[in-house]
Scaffold this active site. Sequence first.
Site, PDB file in Angstrom:
ATOM      1  N   GLU A  11     -10.322  51.205  52.310  1.00 51.02           N
ATOM      2  CA  GLU A  11      -9.549  50.685  51.165  1.00 51.02           C
ATOM      3  C   GLU A  11     -10.404  50.702  49.900  1.00 51.02           C
ATOM      4  OE1 GLU A  11      -8.178  47.152  53.173  1.00 51.02           O
ATOM      5  OE2 GLU A  11      -7.016  48.450  54.496  1.00 51.02           O
ATOM      6  N   SER A  56      -5.654  48.108  63.793  1.00 54.31           N
ATOM      7  CA  SER A  56      -4.590  47.531  64.624  1.00 54.31           C
ATOM      8  C   SER A  56      -5.091  47.007  65.975  1.00 54.31           C
ATOM      9  CB  SER A  56      -3.452  48.541  64.830  1.00 54.31           C
ATOM     10  OG  SER A  56      -2.861  48.865  63.585  1.00 54.31           O
ATOM     11  N   HIS A  75     -15.472  50.551  53.296  1.00 55.26           N
ATOM     12  CA  HIS A  75     -14.153  50.433  53.931  1.00 55.26           C
ATOM     13  C   HIS A  75     -13.208  51.451  53.296  1.00 55.26           C
ATOM     14  CE1 HIS A  75     -10.309  48.856  55.226  1.00 55.26           C
ATOM     15  NE2 HIS A  75     -10.958  48.209  56.168  1.00 55.26           N
ATOM     16  N   ASN A  95     -12.240  40.940  59.013  1.00 55.36           N
ATOM     17  CA  ASN A  95     -12.122  41.380  57.615  1.00 55.36           C
ATOM     18  C   ASN A  95     -10.826  40.785  57.076  1.00 55.36           C
ATOM     19  OD1 ASN A  95     -11.871  42.651  55.185  1.00 55.36           O
ATOM     20  ND2 ASN A  95     -11.569  44.715  56.020  1.00 55.36           N
ATOM     21  N   GLU A 121     -12.983  53.409  61.745  1.00 57.06           N
ATOM     22  CA  GLU A 121     -11.623  52.954  61.456  1.00 57.06           C
ATOM     23  C   GLU A 121     -10.778  54.146  61.010  1.00 57.06           C
ATOM     24  OE1 GLU A 121     -11.570  48.441  60.423  1.00 57.06           O
ATOM     25  OE2 GLU A 121     -11.808  49.586  58.598  1.00 57.06           O
ATOM     26  N   GLY A 153      -3.516  48.751  59.938  1.00 54.46           N
ATOM     27  CA  GLY A 153      -2.270  48.086  59.576  1.00 54.46           C
ATOM     28  C   GLY A 153      -1.031  48.772  60.130  1.00 54.46           C
ATOM     29  N   LYS A 209      -9.771  40.943  54.167  1.00 50.83           N
ATOM     30  CA  LYS A 209      -9.236  41.731  53.045  1.00 50.83           C
ATOM     31  C   LYS A 209      -8.884  40.781  51.900  1.00 50.83           C
ATOM     32  CE  LYS A 209      -7.961  45.313  56.244  1.00 50.83           C
ATOM     33  NZ  LYS A 209      -7.185  46.509  56.507  1.00 50.83           N
TER      34      LYS A 209
END
Length: 266
Positions: free
Chosen positions: A99, A214, A97, A11, A169, A175, A13
């Site tokens: 985000e 991560s 996702h 991904n 996730e 991150g 992003k």
Amino acid sequence: MSHRPKLVVANWKMHGSATANAALLSALTAGLATGCRSEVAVCVPFPYLGQAREFLSKSAIAWGAQDVSEHAPGAYTGDVSVEMLEDFGASVVLVGHSERRVFHAESNERAAAKALRALHGALRVVFCVGESLAERQAGVTDRVVRGQLRALLSGLMPQMMGQLVVAYEPVWAIGAGNAAKPEDVQEVHAVLREQLQRVDAKMGSACPLLYGGSVKKETAARLFELPDVDGGLIGGASLVAPEFLAIVAAADAACGDQVKAHGYSQ
Ligand code: 13P
């Protein structure tokens, strides 16, 4: 060790440039040219789908997008439809996702509607679920991820499960530098596996469950050997070719001998 093939999904992003992507995609195709036992897919920002197609259409690496509209083509400025992704030749899409859920206020119902539209078509959907730090600390992780997946499963026809991938996730691990503890990952994956098996025992057992948050080359092997972890959804490390290739190598090493070399082509 599970008998399912491993799947590693990049991904990107909102990262990339024409120059950087060309270098990254060339390195991936060269690095995987001699074949790998795992399936690999790359999810890029919309403007770079053409570049992904140019570099990957003759490889075993699948490619696709990071979001899709829940609507049929129409007056939805700025949106991209399932039909457009398919027309373009993409074969995979990320949906739900965190985000998107956080920065675009995507509810469980909206994420489910997007996934169902994509599953009615031919796209493979990587449906993302995961709890926030506050939810983990409140001890409601299982309830949260079950609710996210339930929104999708309530509208799912069992035959669509062949196109479904679920990615766990935990939001707090994305991150963050450190992945979730393997025992915590396995616990949540077992919950998701059971929920999928209740829809269809055989299809639910075969549905790939990815971990994301991560994942690095140092931690991938330990995560990929967990019984209900069938691969990873990789953010930051997918932007660095040697890192990503090392993660794919860890997935290959974790594939049982019974899994034959394969890939899914465009
Ligand atoms: P990182 O690998 O950068 O933590 O991102 C995980 C992720 O969100 C992939 O979808």
